[in-house]
Design a protein around this motif. Structure first.
Motif, PDB file in Angstrom:
ATOM      1  N   MET A  56     -21.719 -34.134  10.045  1.00  0.00           N
ATOM      2  CA  MET A  56     -20.266 -34.015  10.117  1.00  0.00           C
ATOM      3  C   MET A  56     -19.823 -32.783   9.336  1.00  0.00           C
ATOM      4  N   LEU A  57     -18.961 -31.979   9.941  1.00  0.00           N
ATOM      5  CA  LEU A  57     -18.483 -30.765   9.300  1.00  0.00           C
ATOM      6  C   LEU A  57     -17.396 -31.090   8.281  1.00  0.00           C
ATOM      7  N   ASN A  58     -17.459 -30.425   7.113  1.00  0.00           N
ATOM      8  CA  ASN A  58     -16.410 -30.633   6.120  1.00  0.00           C
ATOM      9  C   ASN A  58     -15.250 -29.658   6.358  1.00  0.00           C
ATOM     10  N   THR A  59     -14.202 -29.801   5.575  1.00  0.00           N
ATOM     11  CA  THR A  59     -12.991 -29.005   5.787  1.00  0.00           C
ATOM     12  C   THR A  59     -13.259 -27.519   5.645  1.00  0.00           C
ATOM     13  N   LYS A  60     -14.050 -27.119   4.647  1.00  0.00           N
ATOM     14  CA  LYS A  60     -14.353 -25.698   4.464  1.00  0.00           C
ATOM     15  C   LYS A  60     -15.120 -25.138   5.655  1.00  0.00           C
ATOM     16  N   GLU A  61     -16.092 -25.883   6.131  1.00  0.00           N
ATOM     17  CA  GLU A  61     -16.879 -25.412   7.271  1.00  0.00           C
ATOM     18  C   GLU A  61     -16.006 -25.244   8.516  1.00  0.00           C
ATOM     19  N   LEU A  62     -15.109 -26.200   8.743  1.00  0.00           N
ATOM     20  CA  LEU A  62     -14.200 -26.085   9.881  1.00  0.00           C
ATOM     21  C   LEU A  62     -13.296 -24.863   9.750  1.00  0.00           C
ATOM     22  N   ASP A  63     -12.794 -24.622   8.552  1.00  0.00           N
ATOM     23  CA  ASP A  63     -11.960 -23.436   8.318  1.00  0.00           C
ATOM     24  C   ASP A  63     -12.763 -22.158   8.540  1.00  0.00           C
ATOM     25  N   ASP A  64     -14.005 -22.145   8.078  1.00  0.00           N
ATOM     26  CA  ASP A  64     -14.852 -20.956   8.244  1.00  0.00           C
ATOM     27  C   ASP A  64     -15.154 -20.696   9.723  1.00  0.00           C
ATOM     28  N   ILE A  65     -15.367 -21.770  10.480  1.00  0.00           N
ATOM     29  CA  ILE A  65     -15.628 -21.618  11.919  1.00  0.00           C
ATOM     30  C   ILE A  65     -14.399 -21.032  12.610  1.00  0.00           C
ATOM     31  N   LYS A  66     -13.225 -21.525  12.253  1.00  0.00           N
ATOM     32  CA  LYS A  66     -11.990 -21.019  12.854  1.00  0.00           C
ATOM     33  C   LYS A  66     -11.795 -19.530  12.543  1.00  0.00           C
ATOM     34  N   LYS A  67     -12.066 -19.120  11.308  1.00  0.00           N
ATOM     35  CA  LYS A  67     -11.923 -17.706  10.933  1.00  0.00           C
ATOM     36  C   LYS A  67     -12.899 -16.831  11.711  1.00  0.00           C
ATOM     37  N   LEU A  68     -14.143 -17.294  11.811  1.00  0.00           N
ATOM     38  CA  LEU A  68     -15.143 -16.520  12.548  1.00  0.00           C
ATOM     39  C   LEU A  68     -14.792 -16.459  14.033  1.00  0.00           C
ATOM     40  N   GLN A  69     -14.275 -17.543  14.570  1.00  0.00           N
ATOM     41  CA  GLN A  69     -13.865 -17.560  15.968  1.00  0.00           C
ATOM     42  C   GLN A  69     -12.806 -16.492  16.244  1.00  0.00           C
ATOM     43  N   LEU A  70     -11.818 -16.393  15.390  1.00  0.00           N
ATOM     44  CA  LEU A  70     -10.750 -15.405  15.577  1.00  0.00           C
ATOM     45  C   LEU A  70     -11.291 -13.983  15.531  1.00  0.00           C
ATOM     46  N   ILE A  71     -12.224 -13.731  14.610  1.00  0.00           N
ATOM     47  CA  ILE A  71     -12.827 -12.390  14.496  1.00  0.00           C
ATOM     48  C   ILE A  71     -13.578 -12.035  15.778  1.00  0.00           C
ATOM     49  N   CYS A  72     -14.380 -12.979  16.270  1.00  0.00           N
ATOM     50  CA  CYS A  72     -15.185 -12.722  17.465  1.00  0.00           C
ATOM     51  C   CYS A  72     -14.322 -12.579  18.709  1.00  0.00           C
ATOM     52  N   GLU A  73     -13.281 -13.383  18.802  1.00  0.00           N
ATOM     53  CA  GLU A  73     -12.406 -13.298  19.969  1.00  0.00           C
ATOM     54  C   GLU A  73     -11.634 -11.981  19.986  1.00  0.00           C
ATOM     55  N   GLN A  74     -11.179 -11.547  18.839  1.00  0.00           N
ATOM     56  CA  GLN A  74     -10.451 -10.280  18.771  1.00  0.00           C
ATOM     57  C   GLN A  74     -11.365  -9.100  19.077  1.00  0.00           C
ATOM     58  N   GLU A  75     -12.619  -9.191  18.683  1.00  0.00           N
ATOM     59  CA  GLU A  75     -13.565  -8.107  18.902  1.00  0.00           C
ATOM     60  C   GLU A  75     -13.778  -7.832  20.390  1.00  0.00           C
ATOM     61  N   GLU A  76     -13.911  -8.890  21.198  1.00  0.00           N
ATOM     62  CA  GLU A  76     -14.218  -8.714  22.612  1.00  0.00           C
ATOM     63  C   GLU A  76     -13.068  -9.107  23.543  1.00  0.00           C
ATOM     64  N   LYS A  77     -11.931  -9.484  22.970  1.00  0.00           N
ATOM     65  CA  LYS A  77     -10.773  -9.909  23.773  1.00  0.00           C
ATOM     66  C   LYS A  77     -11.173 -11.061  24.704  1.00  0.00           C
ATOM     67  N   ILE A  78     -11.746 -12.113  24.097  1.00  0.00           N
ATOM     68  CA  ILE A  78     -12.235 -13.275  24.837  1.00  0.00           C
ATOM     69  C   ILE A  78     -11.685 -14.542  24.213  1.00  0.00           C
ATOM     70  N   GLN A  79     -11.973 -15.670  24.851  1.00  0.00           N
ATOM     71  CA  GLN A  79     -11.664 -16.975  24.287  1.00  0.00           C
ATOM     72  C   GLN A  79     -12.938 -17.811  24.292  1.00  0.00           C
ATOM     73  N   LEU A  80     -13.374 -18.203  23.110  1.00  0.00           N
ATOM     74  CA  LEU A  80     -14.564 -19.036  22.985  1.00  0.00           C
ATOM     75  C   LEU A  80     -14.196 -20.504  23.188  1.00  0.00           C
ATOM     76  N   LYS A  81     -15.081 -21.230  23.823  1.00  0.00           N
ATOM     77  CA  LYS A  81     -14.855 -22.651  24.065  1.00  0.00           C
ATOM     78  C   LYS A  81     -15.666 -23.452  23.054  1.00  0.00           C
ATOM     79  N   LEU A  82     -15.016 -23.809  21.944  1.00  0.00           N
ATOM     80  CA  LEU A  82     -15.721 -24.502  20.871  1.00  0.00           C
ATOM     81  C   LEU A  82     -15.384 -25.993  20.790  1.00  0.00           C
ATOM     82  N   ASN A  83     -14.585 -26.499  21.735  1.00  0.00           N
ATOM     83  CA  ASN A  83     -14.321 -27.952  21.802  1.00  0.00           C
ATOM     84  C   ASN A  83     -13.899 -28.507  20.446  1.00  0.00           C
ATOM     85  N   TRP A  84     -12.741 -28.081  19.973  1.00  0.00           N
ATOM     86  CA  TRP A  84     -12.350 -28.376  18.601  1.00  0.00           C
ATOM     87  C   TRP A  84     -12.188 -29.861  18.295  1.00  0.00           C
ATOM     88  N   GLU A  85     -11.706 -30.625  19.229  1.00  0.00           N
ATOM     89  CA  GLU A  85     -11.557 -32.059  18.947  1.00  0.00           C
ATOM     90  C   GLU A  85     -12.914 -32.717  18.728  1.00  0.00           C
TER      91      GLU A  85
END
Length: 273
Positions: free
Chosen positions: A1-30
């Motif tokens: 199970m992911l903790n709050t910090k890990e979830l926040d870190d994943i969200k930050k990395l997702q934004l960086i990667c999406e902005q880099e390639e102008k894409i939307q990653l499907k990470l199934n957040w729920e």
């Protein structure tokens, strides 16, 4: 199970990667927020307390989907391949018949990495958003919240419409019923249970999932009436409305487009051999 910090870190990395390639990653957040602590489904790589890489494994009945990302400044170092190797070792211990690797259609880095693997293109999935459209006069259709007595109908819909085995459908339904922010509905026609649909609300977005009509009731306009009723309801409540559909599902795609949905992005899936 992911903790709050890990979830926040994943969200930050997702934004960086999406902005880099102008894409939307499907990470199934729920699914990320409601992981089973007994299962190893998420793989993270840190350097100096910064998340550099992430890979998630998502189970859907007899198949799993794999999606992940690496910080743009740390690619081509073999980090993602190491995460993938760990994930495959875990997947091998599960009763899985198909492994699908997900990459946004426009992701150059994702496609380049996939070239290194024994995999082949399987299908594309359109992500669609509803644009306000004249839906015509409202027609009667009964859509009600599910009860525990509906579980067998839900299982049979997954078996007959999505290719699950009965055991896979049972396990899958038990899992998704535990996820937050989802509403489950049964579609009825002449007091008979004929279909199902579920709605997930994320902020001001409503996502339609699991929409299915039993084969013997298809082609009678039931699905169209049900979709239109959901559209009216969610639009009236102020939600933007989204769904996902496989490009090869021509009948569903035609239905959604005729009701006002337009594709705005797509995801490609490759079957891992």
């Amino acid at each position: 199970m992911l903790n709050t910090k890990e979830l926040d870190d994943i969200k930050k990395l997702q934004l960086i990667c999406e902005q880099e390639e102008k894409i939307q990653l499907k990470l199934n957040w729920e699914m990320l927020k409601s992981r089973n602590e007994k299962e190893k489904t998420d793989f993270l790589y840190y350097e100096d307390d910064q998340l550099i890489g992430f890979l998630g494994v998502y189970g859907f009945g007899n198949k799993v989907e794999v999606c992940g990302m690496i910080h743009p400044n740390h690619r081509r170092k073999g980090i993602f391949s190491k995460l993938f190797s760990k994930a495959i070792n875990e997947i091998k211990n599960q009763n899985v018949s198909q492994i699908l690797l997900n990459s946004p259609t426009r992701s150059f880095s994702g496609k380049e990495w996939l070239k290194t693997l024994p995999c082949q293109f399987s299908f594309s999935e359109h992500q669609m958003k509803w644009t306000e459209t004249n839906l015509g006069e409202e027609e009667h259709i009964m859509i009600r919240p599910t009860t525990p007595d509906d579980i067998e109908t839900e299982i049979q819909l997954d078996v007959q419409c999505f290719g699950f085995s009965e055991e896979e459908a049972k396990v899958y339904n038990q899992r998704i019923k535990k996820e937050n922010a989802q509403d489950f509905f049964i579609i009825e026609e002449k007091q008979q249970k004929v279909g199902k649909i579920r709605i997930q609300h994320i902020k001001k977005e409503a996502w339609i999932y699991g929409f299915a009509i039993l084969p013997e009731y298809q082609g009678q306009g039931i699905g169209r009436r049900a979709i239109k009723k959901i559209l009216r309801q969610e639009h009236q409540n102020g939600f933007d409305i989204f769904l996902e559909v496989e490009s090869k599902n021509a009948n569903a795609l035609k239905l959604y487009e005729s009701c006002g949905f337009k594709a705005y992005d797509s995801q490609d899936y490759y079957e891992y051999k």
